[in-house]
Structure formats: structure tokens, C-alpha cells
Design a protein around this motif. Structure first.
Motif, short mmCIF file in Angstrom:
data_model
loop_
_atom_site.label_atom_id
_atom_site.label_comp_id
_atom_site.label_asym_id
_atom_site.label_seq_id
_atom_site.Cartn_x
_atom_site.Cartn_y
_atom_site.Cartn_z
N GLN A 1 -7.76 0.74 -4.19
CA GLN A 1 -6.71 0.12 -3.38
C GLN A 1 -7.27 -1.03 -2.55
O GLN A 1 -6.68 -2.13 -2.49
CB GLN A 1 -6.10 1.18 -2.46
CG GLN A 1 -4.78 0.77 -1.85
CD GLN A 1 -4.15 1.94 -1.11
OE1 GLN A 1 -4.69 2.41 -0.11
NE2 GLN A 1 -3.01 2.41 -1.60
N THR A 2 -8.41 -0.82 -1.93
CA THR A 2 -9.03 -1.87 -1.12
C THR A 2 -9.38 -3.09 -1.98
O THR A 2 -9.11 -4.23 -1.61
CB THR A 2 -10.29 -1.34 -0.42
OG1 THR A 2 -9.93 -0.22 0.40
CG2 THR A 2 -10.92 -2.41 0.46
N GLN B 1 0.83 -1.20 0.00
CA GLN B 1 0.00 0.00 0.00
C GLN B 1 0.87 1.25 0.00
O GLN B 1 0.55 2.24 -0.66
CB GLN B 1 -0.93 -0.02 1.22
CG GLN B 1 -1.86 1.19 1.29
CD GLN B 1 -2.83 1.10 2.45
OE1 GLN B 1 -3.24 0.02 2.86
NE2 GLN B 1 -3.20 2.25 3.01
N ASN C 1 -6.23 0.86 4.75
CA ASN C 1 -7.07 0.12 3.81
C ASN C 1 -6.72 -1.36 3.76
O ASN C 1 -7.60 -2.21 3.62
CB ASN C 1 -6.95 0.73 2.41
CG ASN C 1 -7.62 2.08 2.30
OD1 ASN C 1 -8.50 2.41 3.08
ND2 ASN C 1 -7.20 2.88 1.33
N SER C 2 -5.44 -1.68 3.87
CA SER C 2 -5.02 -3.07 3.86
C SER C 2 -5.61 -3.85 5.03
O SER C 2 -5.91 -5.05 4.91
CB SER C 2 -3.50 -3.16 3.90
OG SER C 2 -2.92 -2.60 2.74
N THR D 1 -13.57 -3.47 10.66
CA THR D 1 -12.63 -4.54 11.03
C THR D 1 -13.01 -5.14 12.37
O THR D 1 -13.01 -6.37 12.54
CB THR D 1 -11.19 -4.00 11.07
OG1 THR D 1 -10.82 -3.56 9.75
CG2 THR D 1 -10.21 -5.06 11.53
N LEU E 1 -8.58 -3.45 6.55
CA LEU E 1 -9.95 -3.84 6.25
C LEU E 1 -10.02 -4.83 5.09
O LEU E 1 -10.77 -5.82 5.15
CB LEU E 1 -10.79 -2.61 5.93
CG LEU E 1 -12.24 -2.89 5.51
CD1 LEU E 1 -13.00 -3.64 6.60
CD2 LEU E 1 -12.96 -1.59 5.17
N ALA E 2 -9.25 -4.60 4.05
CA ALA E 2 -9.32 -5.45 2.86
C ALA E 2 -8.99 -6.90 3.20
O ALA E 2 -9.71 -7.84 2.81
CB ALA E 2 -8.37 -4.92 1.78
N HIS F 1 -9.34 4.99 -2.50
CA HIS F 1 -9.64 4.04 -1.42
C HIS F 1 -10.31 2.79 -1.97
O HIS F 1 -9.97 1.67 -1.59
CB HIS F 1 -10.54 4.71 -0.38
CG HIS F 1 -9.83 5.73 0.46
ND1 HIS F 1 -8.90 5.39 1.42
CD2 HIS F 1 -9.90 7.09 0.47
CE1 HIS F 1 -8.43 6.50 1.99
NE2 HIS F 1 -9.02 7.53 1.43
N ASN G 1 -12.58 2.01 8.48
CA ASN G 1 -11.77 0.78 8.52
C ASN G 1 -11.77 0.16 9.91
O ASN G 1 -11.88 -1.06 10.07
CB ASN G 1 -10.33 1.07 8.08
CG ASN G 1 -10.23 1.46 6.62
OD1 ASN G 1 -11.12 1.19 5.83
ND2 ASN G 1 -9.13 2.09 6.25
#
Length: 390
Positions: free
Chosen positions: A82-83, A49, A109-110, A148, A112-113, A79, A144
Motif C-alpha cells: 500500500q505504501t 487507502q 500509510n498514506s 513523518t 508517510l508515503a 503495509h 508512520n
């Protein structure tokens, strides 16, 4: 957990990092997993990221982090883009390695993804630094954090107020453990390795004498869109920083986003001058040394609020809210928002010797990661037989 060997039926733990704050949090966790009895096998996944060397690769070197076992090379984007790209590239990793759980840290973002992908595939998710809330849904990080925590199976918190936040959102206490702050684990582990301010300025081609003045010096970071994307707001903040620099030299470690906007808005004159020194983004050990010896820090960073509290350095946070209230209630942090008068007044208080003293919060003792590793091992052995049948 007393067995000396990790059960063969359990896969490795996948540890996810994606952006600068994640690295400081994951480094002590990886050390603790390796030192635990039994050793907990782990694979490090870097989503990519953040891909700028100063904001990614150098941190691996500074923190003595192992090179990533897997790099998703996602890079920048909106966002949503990226997600989505992290999710698309992370799913095959889970299929290949079949982990016992996925550890995510923080609120990028990473975080949550990877949580979404793991949860959809029935793989337990562990969230380190759970329950922090700014209650500002305009912050992408807040979205996020909230999502999460709703999905995660095991939630490790840094302060007592986080438990209250999670309970309010319907998360049962059985999922939550208060363990302390892994960011402070990193700080205490690396404190003696930090670069001296003179070394940092000299390496950047700045005058090292700036940090030798009897008045001391301050440290500045600014990067949040609310502070740097609007020309009037940015101009006002730079203006008050320039005023403060007339009384206290300032070292401004400038984020690329901030630098680009200063140029775009024609504000370069506001950061020109011998007492306001602009540096490129600094490594972890450089920033740690700068903060530790400074008289004050002015920032909009979440992590720096915690680090200055641990170091006992007065911090002025240029935000209207904080997801780390303990740094205000017990630590050295003062919220000043974007109010230039409040910034000016509070900076004056510090310069006159009346800055907040604060104290180090409960369990910010350098052993949070060890507590996580011990609990995680017991929990996985206890829970995995049930989860593996899903």
C-alpha cells in the motif's frame, strides 16, 4: 501576511487524505484555507487507502468535503504494498501540479508515503497532528508518525506533550507550532448536525427503543489487530462486553475486520442478544450522535479518545498505551488494555456514577485550522524563495 492575493509564484497546497480519520482532520483545514486572507489555493488528493463507501464516500458527504480533485484509487494491500503504491501514484501528481507544499494529517500509510515522495522531490511537507507518541513500535501507526515528523518541514501539534516528544527526537522548535486539535474543529462544527441515536438505529434496522432505556446505553468500536486478530483475545473482549450489556445496552459499530474474524473464529454467539446491538460501520454524523448521548464509550480508536474528551463522555480505551496522553491526564479517558477485570471494574465505576469527568484541553476550541492557515500562509511566503532554489 497582509496581501489580498496569493503570490503567483506559489503553487497550490496539496492536501492528502487516505483513511477515515484523515477526513475529519482535513475538512476544517480546507475550510480555513478557503477563508484565509489571502485565500490559499488547495487541491484535495484522496489516495483511496480506504475505499469502502461507508468508510470513505459517506464521510465526504457528512463532512461537506469537496469531492477529491485527484483520486489515486490505491485500495487495500499489505503495509509495504500500500505504501509503495501510494508513492508510485503520488509522484506524477507532484510533477503535474508543482505545489507550494504538501499537507498530510495523522499517521496512516498514506501520510508517510506522500511525505517520502514530497521530501525526495524537495517539496515542503506540513504534518498536522505531529508529535503524538505511544512508544509502541509494534503499532504501524507509530512508525508512520516518527518518520513523518523527522522529514516534515512544518509540524502542527495538538497538545503540549507533543512538543516535548519532538524535542527529544532532535526536532528544533522552529519547525513546530502548537495550534490545537482539528479533530475537535470538526466535532464542534458538526455537533448540531449529528444524527440522533434513534435515527441511526432505525436506519440500520435495529430497535430504536434500545437507546431510550432509563439506564442509557454505551458505544463500542474495536478494530486493532492486537484486539481482533487473536481468537482468545477477541473472545475474552467480546465476553466482557456481553457482561456489560446485561447492565447497560451496547451499540457496537462493527469494523469489517472485526466482523470477519468473529465469523472465522466462530464467536458470533458472543455478540448475539437484544442488549448488544451490532451495526455496520457508521458515518461520521451517526457516530457523533451515538457518542454524544451515550453513558460510556469502549474503544481502541485514537480519534474516539479525543472526541469523548471533548464531549465529556467517559471512555475506556482497550489498549495498553495511547499516543494521546492528554485524554487520560486531563480528559475522560481511562486505559484498561485487554484486561477483562480492569474493563469490568472501570465500567462498573461509570455505571455507579463515578466515571471520569475531565476537562477540555488547551486550544481544543474549534479554531485550530484557522491558526494553521494563518501560520502556513506566512511561513510559505517567507520560506519558499529559499526552498525553490533547491
Amino acid at each position: 501576511m497582509t496581501a489580498s492575493q496569493w503570490p503567483a509564484s506559489l503553487g497550490p497546497v496539496l492536501c492528502v487524505v487516505g483513511a477515515r480519520p484523515n477526513f475529519m482532520k482535513m475538512a476544517p483545514i480546507l475550510r480555513a484555507l478557503a477563508a484565509n486572507t489571502p485565500v490559499i489555493p488547495a487541491l484535495l488528493v484522496h489516495t483511496g487507502q480506504h475505499y469502502d463507501r461507508e468508510m470513505s464516500d459517506k464521510l465526504f458527504e457528512d463532512l461537506n468535503l469537496p469531492r477529491p480533485d485527484i483520486n489515486l484509487d490505491v485500495g487495500s494491500g499489505s503495509h509495504a504494498v500500500q505504501t509503495a503504491e501510494v508513492m508510485r501514484r503520488f509522484e506524477p501528481v507532484l510533477d503535474t501540479h508543482v505545489p507550494s507544499c504538501v499537507i498530510v494529517v495523522g499517521d496512516v500509510n498514506s501520510t508517510l508515503a506522500c511525505t517520502l515522495v514530497a521530501a525526495k522531490k524537495g517539496i515542503p511537507v506540513v504534518h498536522v497532528e505531529a508529535g503524538l507518541r505511544s512508544y509502541d513500535r509494534a503499532m504501524p501507526e507509530e512508525i508512520n508518525r516518527v518518520l513523518t515528523d523527522q522529514i516534515a518541514d512544518r509540524l502542527y501539534t495538538t497538545e503540549r506533550s507533543a512538543e516535548v516528544n519532538l524535542a527529544r527526537e532532535g526536532i528544533t522548535p522552529e519547525r513546530v507550532r502548537f495550534v490545537g486539535n482539528v479533530m475537535i474543529d470538526s466535532l464542534l462544527y458538526n455537533r448540531t448536525l449529528a444524527r440522533t441515536p434513534r435515527e441511526t438505529l432505525a436506519a440500520a434496522g435495529a430497535n430504536p427503543a434500545l437507546v431510550d432505556q432509563k439506564s442509557g446505553y454505551g458505544v463500542v468500536t474495536l478494530h486493532r489487530p492486537a484486539n481482533v486478530d487473536d481468537p482468545e483475545t477477541l473472545a475474552a473482549l467480546l465476553g466482557v462486553l456481553r457482561e456489560i450489556s446485561e447492565h447497560l445496552p451496547l451499540v457496537f459499530a462493527m469494523h469489517p475486520r472485526t466482523r470477519a474474524n468473529i465469523q472465522r473464529f466462530g464467536l458470533a454467539n458472543l455478540v448475539a442478544g437484544p442488549r448488544l446491538v451490532v451495526l455496520p460501520p457508521q458515518g461520521y454524523l451517526e457516530m457523533l450522535g451515538l457518542m454524544a448521548e451515550s453513558r460510556m464509550v469502549l474503544t481502541d480508536s485514537g480519534g474516539l479518545q479525543e472526541e469523548t474528551t471533548a464531549l465529556g463522555v467517559p471512555c475506556l480505551t482497550l489498549r495498553e498505551n495511547t499516543e494521546r496522553p492528554i485524554t487520560v491526564e486531563q480528559g475522560t479517558n481511562t486505559l484498561v488494555g485487554r484486561d477483562v477485570d480492569a474493563i469490568r471494574v472501570q465500567a462498573g465505576e461509570i455505571l455507579s456514577g463515578r466515571g471520569k469527568q475531565g476537562r477540555v484541553p488547551e486550544l481544543w476550541d474549534g479554531h485550530a485550522a484557522e491558526r494553521i492557515a494563518a501560520d502556513l500562509a506566512s511561513w510559505l511566503v517567507r520560506e519558499m524563495p529559499a526552498s525553490s532554489t533547491n
